[in-house]
Write an enzyme that holds these catalytic residues in place. Structure first.
Site, mmCIF file in Angstrom:
data_model
loop_
_atom_site.group_PDB
_atom_site.id
_atom_site.type_symbol
_atom_site.label_atom_id
_atom_site.label_comp_id
_atom_site.label_asym_id
_atom_site.label_seq_id
_atom_site.Cartn_x
_atom_site.Cartn_y
_atom_site.Cartn_z
ATOM 1 N N HIS A 55 94.985 -13.056 -34.660
ATOM 2 C CA HIS A 55 95.347 -14.391 -35.180
ATOM 3 C C HIS A 55 93.997 -14.768 -35.939
ATOM 4 O O HIS A 55 92.795 -14.128 -35.956
ATOM 5 C CB HIS A 55 95.462 -15.316 -34.044
ATOM 6 C CG HIS A 55 96.872 -15.137 -33.392
ATOM 7 N ND1 HIS A 55 97.379 -16.457 -32.817
ATOM 8 C CD2 HIS A 55 97.735 -14.484 -33.469
ATOM 9 C CE1 HIS A 55 98.466 -15.860 -32.253
ATOM 10 N NE2 HIS A 55 98.887 -14.552 -32.467
ATOM 11 N N GLU A 57 92.254 -17.191 -36.118
ATOM 12 C CA GLU A 57 91.041 -17.760 -35.412
ATOM 13 C C GLU A 57 90.229 -16.710 -34.671
ATOM 14 O O GLU A 57 89.064 -16.756 -34.740
ATOM 15 C CB GLU A 57 91.260 -18.762 -34.467
ATOM 16 C CG GLU A 57 92.309 -20.036 -34.791
ATOM 17 C CD GLU A 57 93.781 -19.777 -34.822
ATOM 18 O OE1 GLU A 57 94.121 -18.798 -35.341
ATOM 19 O OE2 GLU A 57 94.737 -20.617 -34.147
ATOM 20 N N CYS A 85 97.059 -21.734 -30.826
ATOM 21 C CA CYS A 85 97.742 -21.404 -29.590
ATOM 22 C C CYS A 85 96.969 -21.356 -28.376
ATOM 23 O O CYS A 85 95.748 -21.453 -28.466
ATOM 24 C CB CYS A 85 98.398 -20.187 -29.795
ATOM 25 S SG CYS A 85 97.516 -18.737 -29.806
ATOM 26 N N CYS A 88 94.206 -18.592 -28.721
ATOM 27 C CA CYS A 88 93.003 -18.911 -29.760
ATOM 28 C C CYS A 88 92.126 -20.161 -29.072
ATOM 29 O O CYS A 88 91.040 -20.227 -29.192
ATOM 30 C CB CYS A 88 93.481 -19.244 -30.962
ATOM 31 S SG CYS A 88 94.179 -17.812 -31.630
#
Length: 339
Positions: A55, A57, A85, A88
């Site tokens: 992701h 992040e 999410c 993260c």
């Protein structure tokens, strides 16, 4: 009211989100900031990296930790265009971020207040300040545009293939540099009679009058990758039988008048109206009745693997074979370049 600093860094994260969209990834971008300086920036890349943890992040955290030589980022702020999410958010807490700033909320998986709020648990031995909603509309718009385009393309992928035509599958393009995120299709032009036409379009706003590029006899729209990567608004089109467009199997289908009609109908459908058409001179008979200014060019070369990918067997080659014969015949002198 959000601070100018937060807005400025979120704009940088938005650039990363757009880079993700251009790569065919869900458009989420992130930057890590320390003492007013960007330490790392990244975007979503789980598809390209085959990594479910990639992701935006996480990718930004990894780069920042490497840059600082420390997995603790306690004097840093993480900016991300979409509410993190659970994965993260947990990683941000473990990294000891001072702040997490996000743009759009994520009502399905958001773990900074939407579905749950990991940052609000006082039992966790580190508290991270969370600020949400920075440039929320801009961040949401990037996502909305991406998924609208994906849904539209999925619907066009369901267009039934005519029995007298072929459609190249995705497998010949594996590992090749093809800008699929810029792909568009239509089957609505009358001359297509149900066939699917493909083109690449690099316009992000869809409001700029484009320059249209047409391939020659032994190429397709991917030859214009350099133009598509430029700041100039560009459409690169595949005629029926070429590139990613549907390919009628019968050589007799590929008449000059038919290809000319398809091209004219396509150009008439483009809004705003195209500025000019760029094409190799060999295609002049197809362009004879074109009202648009025409600029002749030499075709950029393609690596053999990329050149041949749309034509995995001889059946797919009916269009190039037919036009190679028709356009090799004596033809009227091509019209002069118009401007």
């Amino acid at each position: 009211m959000h601070s100018p600093e937060d807005i400025g860094f979120m704009q940088l994260a938005l650039r990363q989100a757009q880079a993700a969209a251009d790569a065919g990834e869900v458009p989420v971008g992130a930057v890590v900031v320390r003492a007013g300086q960007v330490i790392a920036s990244a975007h979503n890349a789980p598809l390209g990296s085959h990594d479910p943890t990639a992701h935006a992040e996480v990718n930004a955290m990894r780069s920042a930790a490497q840059a600082l030589g420390n997995y603790r980022l306690d004097d840093c702020t993480l900016y991300v265009t979409l509410e993190p999410c659970a994965m993260c958010s947990g990683a941000a807490l473990h990294a000891r971020f001072k702040r997490v700033v996000f743009g759009a909320t994520e009502p399905k998986t958001g773990a900074a207040g939407s579905v749950l709020n990991l940052f609000a648990h006082e039992q966790i031995n580190h508290q991270t300040q969370v600020t949400g909603g920075v440039l929320a509309d801009d961040c949401a718009q990037v996502l909305q545009a991406f998924f609208e385009q994906r849904r539209a393309q999925q619907q066009l992928n369901k267009v039934p293939l005519r029995e007298d035509a072929l459609r190249t599958s995705d497998s010949p393009f594996v590992g090749l540099d093809v800008p699929f995120s810029l792909s568009h299709f239509t089957a609505d032009l009358p001359a297509l009679d149900g066939l699917r036409l493909h083109w690449f379009d690099n316009r992000q706003d869809g409001q700029s009058a484009p320059y249209v590029y047409l391939h020659g006899l032994d190429g397709w729209s991917a030859q214009y990758a350099a133009q598509l990567q430029s700041s100039e608004p560009v459409i690169a089109l595949d005629l029926p039988g070429f590139g990613l467009s549907d390919k009628p199997k019968k050589v007799a289908t590929h008449r000059i008048a038919w290809h000319s009609q398809v091209l004219n109908e396509f150009l008439a459908s483009v809004q705003p109206a195209p500025v000019a058409l760029h094409a190799p001179r060999v295609m002049a008979p197809i362009l004879a009745k074109l009202a648009l200014p025409v600029h002749w060019l030499d075709m950029p070369s393609l690596p053999a693997a990329l050149r041949d990918a749309p034509y995995p067997d001889r059946g797919h080659m009916a269009g190039p074979r037919a036009l190679s014969t028709l356009l090799a015949a004596p033809a009227p002198t091509p019209p002069p370049e118009r401007s």
